[in-house]
Design a protein around this motif. Structure first.
Motif, mmCIF file in Angstrom:
data_model
loop_
_atom_site.group_PDB
_atom_site.id
_atom_site.type_symbol
_atom_site.label_atom_id
_atom_site.label_comp_id
_atom_site.label_asym_id
_atom_site.label_seq_id
_atom_site.Cartn_x
_atom_site.Cartn_y
_atom_site.Cartn_z
ATOM 1 N N ILE A 205 17.631 8.530 1.383
ATOM 2 C CA ILE A 205 16.665 8.839 0.323
ATOM 3 C C ILE A 205 15.421 7.956 0.455
ATOM 4 C CG2 ILE A 205 16.285 8.600 -2.173
ATOM 5 C CD1 ILE A 205 19.149 9.776 -2.511
ATOM 6 N N ILE A 206 15.605 6.694 0.784
ATOM 7 C CA ILE A 206 14.436 5.826 1.005
ATOM 8 C C ILE A 206 13.641 6.309 2.216
ATOM 9 C CG2 ILE A 206 13.697 3.485 1.615
ATOM 10 C CD1 ILE A 206 16.180 2.476 0.059
ATOM 11 N N ARG A 207 14.349 6.685 3.273
ATOM 12 C CA ARG A 207 13.653 7.168 4.481
ATOM 13 C C ARG A 207 12.919 8.475 4.197
ATOM 14 N NH1 ARG A 207 14.764 9.932 9.166
ATOM 15 N NH2 ARG A 207 16.869 10.482 8.490
ATOM 16 N N THR A 266 9.585 3.169 -6.310
ATOM 17 C CA THR A 266 9.669 3.899 -7.573
ATOM 18 C C THR A 266 10.236 5.300 -7.376
ATOM 19 O OG1 THR A 266 7.792 2.672 -8.483
ATOM 20 C CG2 THR A 266 8.336 4.773 -9.530
ATOM 21 N N GLU A 267 9.698 6.016 -6.369
ATOM 22 C CA GLU A 267 10.162 7.385 -6.143
ATOM 23 C C GLU A 267 11.596 7.408 -5.620
ATOM 24 O OE1 GLU A 267 8.531 10.105 -7.128
ATOM 25 O OE2 GLU A 267 7.118 8.652 -7.972
ATOM 26 N N ALA A 268 11.951 6.432 -4.774
ATOM 27 C CA ALA A 268 13.331 6.353 -4.279
ATOM 28 C C ALA A 268 14.288 6.066 -5.437
ATOM 29 C CB ALA A 268 13.445 5.276 -3.210
ATOM 30 N N ARG A 269 13.898 5.172 -6.324
ATOM 31 C CA ARG A 269 14.762 4.846 -7.469
ATOM 32 C C ARG A 269 15.003 6.078 -8.338
ATOM 33 N NH1 ARG A 269 13.578 4.131 -12.399
ATOM 34 N NH2 ARG A 269 11.360 3.782 -11.977
ATOM 35 N N LYS A 270 13.970 6.861 -8.585
ATOM 36 C CA LYS A 270 14.123 8.075 -9.386
ATOM 37 C C LYS A 270 15.114 9.047 -8.737
ATOM 38 C CE LYS A 270 9.420 8.016 -11.327
ATOM 39 N NZ LYS A 270 8.102 8.717 -11.296
ATOM 40 N N GLU A 273 18.700 7.633 -8.915
ATOM 41 C CA GLU A 273 19.294 7.768 -10.246
ATOM 42 C C GLU A 273 19.773 9.189 -10.489
ATOM 43 O OE1 GLU A 273 17.062 4.184 -12.715
ATOM 44 O OE2 GLU A 273 16.247 6.232 -12.842
ATOM 45 N N LYS A 274 19.020 10.159 -9.989
ATOM 46 C CA LYS A 274 19.452 11.554 -10.104
ATOM 47 C C LYS A 274 20.685 11.810 -9.249
ATOM 48 C CE LYS A 274 17.655 16.274 -9.678
ATOM 49 N NZ LYS A 274 16.475 17.113 -9.310
ATOM 50 N N PHE A 276 23.042 9.559 -8.165
ATOM 51 C CA PHE A 276 24.249 8.838 -8.585
ATOM 52 C C PHE A 276 24.551 9.001 -10.078
ATOM 53 C CE2 PHE A 276 23.157 6.437 -4.695
ATOM 54 C CZ PHE A 276 24.379 6.509 -4.041
ATOM 55 N N GLY A 277 23.570 9.469 -10.852
ATOM 56 C CA GLY A 277 23.809 9.713 -12.262
ATOM 57 C C GLY A 277 23.894 8.472 -13.120
ATOM 58 N N LYS A 278 23.268 7.379 -12.693
ATOM 59 C CA LYS A 278 23.230 6.171 -13.516
ATOM 60 C C LYS A 278 22.010 5.323 -13.140
ATOM 61 C CE LYS A 278 27.349 4.594 -12.472
ATOM 62 N NZ LYS A 278 28.530 3.679 -12.342
ATOM 63 N N PRO A 279 21.598 4.388 -14.003
ATOM 64 C CA PRO A 279 20.414 3.570 -13.707
ATOM 65 C C PRO A 279 20.576 2.756 -12.426
ATOM 66 C CG PRO A 279 21.002 3.389 -16.026
ATOM 67 C CD PRO A 279 22.135 4.119 -15.352
ATOM 68 N N ILE A 280 19.475 2.617 -11.707
ATOM 69 C CA ILE A 280 19.459 1.912 -10.427
ATOM 70 C C ILE A 280 18.496 0.738 -10.507
ATOM 71 C CG2 ILE A 280 18.913 2.086 -7.965
ATOM 72 C CD1 ILE A 280 21.247 3.852 -8.572
ATOM 73 N N PHE A 281 18.942 -0.430 -10.051
ATOM 74 C CA PHE A 281 18.053 -1.563 -9.820
ATOM 75 C C PHE A 281 17.866 -1.670 -8.306
ATOM 76 C CE2 PHE A 281 19.960 -2.493 -13.935
ATOM 77 C CZ PHE A 281 18.839 -2.861 -14.686
#
Length: 307
Positions: A205-207, A266-270, A273-274, A276-281
């Motif tokens: 997802i980051i890539r 920011t975009e990778a975190r969004k 989260e979608k 894995f279904g939970k907040p990501i740090f």
């Protein structure tokens, strides 16, 4: 007397040249976003499995990198993933599209020609034929010519026109796959969606964001490694490293005052989260590794396992 229903299972491997829509097709067939799919060639680097389960069937789809003539060890490993898909397929999906030269990468196509496995040749992106109808004749005539040319090259293959993006022909394709699968018990647990661990999808997802946000050689000079993945009941904490080949590329990835890297994060975190279904740090760092694309040791560390 008890009647025991038969169970079908098998490996359905997706191969073809770069940028013909293999990953989009895989995601449509599996019903989940397993492979990253962008408009850029060479998006897929690994062989990625997506598993479809019903009570009486298990289809193990396998997305592979686009076939290419390798220029460095990373591409050699990518080609090896594609060629391995010819060895263990119960059904082979050879994907092309309406603009590709059928004789591109004939070395690989000749290996496909020699296979005894059932081959479904998928002519993707047929929705784009209408866009060129005025210049190239009616869409039906264009498609007939493409089918005839491919029938000459792969006479044993069944040819199915599809649009993976628009889900046209994919239901018919799934039905045909089910008919071709051998009787077999399931190869994986019935609740399993893929063979890849969570860390793999973080790096992909980051890539994907790097492929979308950067131009020229940057996306192809980058690899992502997940150094930490800690999950609790409410959150996931992730530390990842973007590896590049040169200091100048590091500067481009980070951008002026870190703006570019912040956008990627920011975009990778969004997306994570979608997924894995939970907040990501999420923390992302950038490091230079000048030899990662040509070093067997480094490629093995990143999961390419070149021979």
């Amino acid at each position: 007397m008890t009647v025991v229903n038969s169970h079908k299972a098998g490996f359905v491997n997706i191969v073809g040249n770069p940028n013909v829509g293999k990953s989009t097709l895989m995601n449509q067939l599996v019903g989940e976003r397993i492979s990253i799919a962008t408009f850029k060639a060479q998006t897929t680097r690994h062989r990625i499995m997506g598993i479809v389960n019903t009570d009486d069937m298990q289809i193990v789809f396998s997305d592979t990198p686009g076939v290419l003539k390798p220029n460095y060890k990373l591409q050699e490993s990518m080609l090896a993933f594609s060629e391995s898909a010819l060895q263990d397929a119960d059904v082979l999906l050879y994907v092309t599209d309406v603009v590709e030269n059928p004789e591109k990468n004939m070395d690989f196509l000749e290996k496909v020609q020699r296979m005894d496995t059932p081959i479904l040749l998928l002519i993707n992106k047929i929705d784009t034929l209408a866009e060129n109808a005025d210049r190239s004749g009616a869409p039906q005539a264009q498609l007939a010519a493409i089918v005839e040319r491919w029938h000459t090259l792969l006479p044993k293959a069944e040819i199915l026109p599809i649009s993976a993006k628009n889900k046209f022909g994919t239901d018919m394709l799934l039905k045909r796959i089910k008919e071709l699968l051998p009787e077999s018990p399931a190869y994986f647990d019935k609740d399993q969606l893929t063979d890849k661990p969570a860390r793999f999808f973080v790096s992909e997802i980051i890539r994907e964001k790097i492929l979308l946000f950067y131009d020229k050689e940057i996306p192809y000079s980058v690899e992502v490694s997940v150094e930490q993945f800690k999950e609790d009941d409410r959150h996931i904490h992730i530390n990842a490293v973007i590896y590049v080949e040169r200091d100048s590329q590091k500067g481009i990835i980070i951008g002026h005052q870190g703006v570019a890297l912040k956008k990627v994060s920011t975009e990778a975190r969004k997306s994570l989260e979608k997924f894995f279904g939970k907040p990501i740090f999420l923390e992302i760092f950038v490091k230079v590794d000048k030899d990662w694309r040509s070093s067997a040791r480094e490629l093995s560390h990143f999961g390419y396992n070149p021979e």
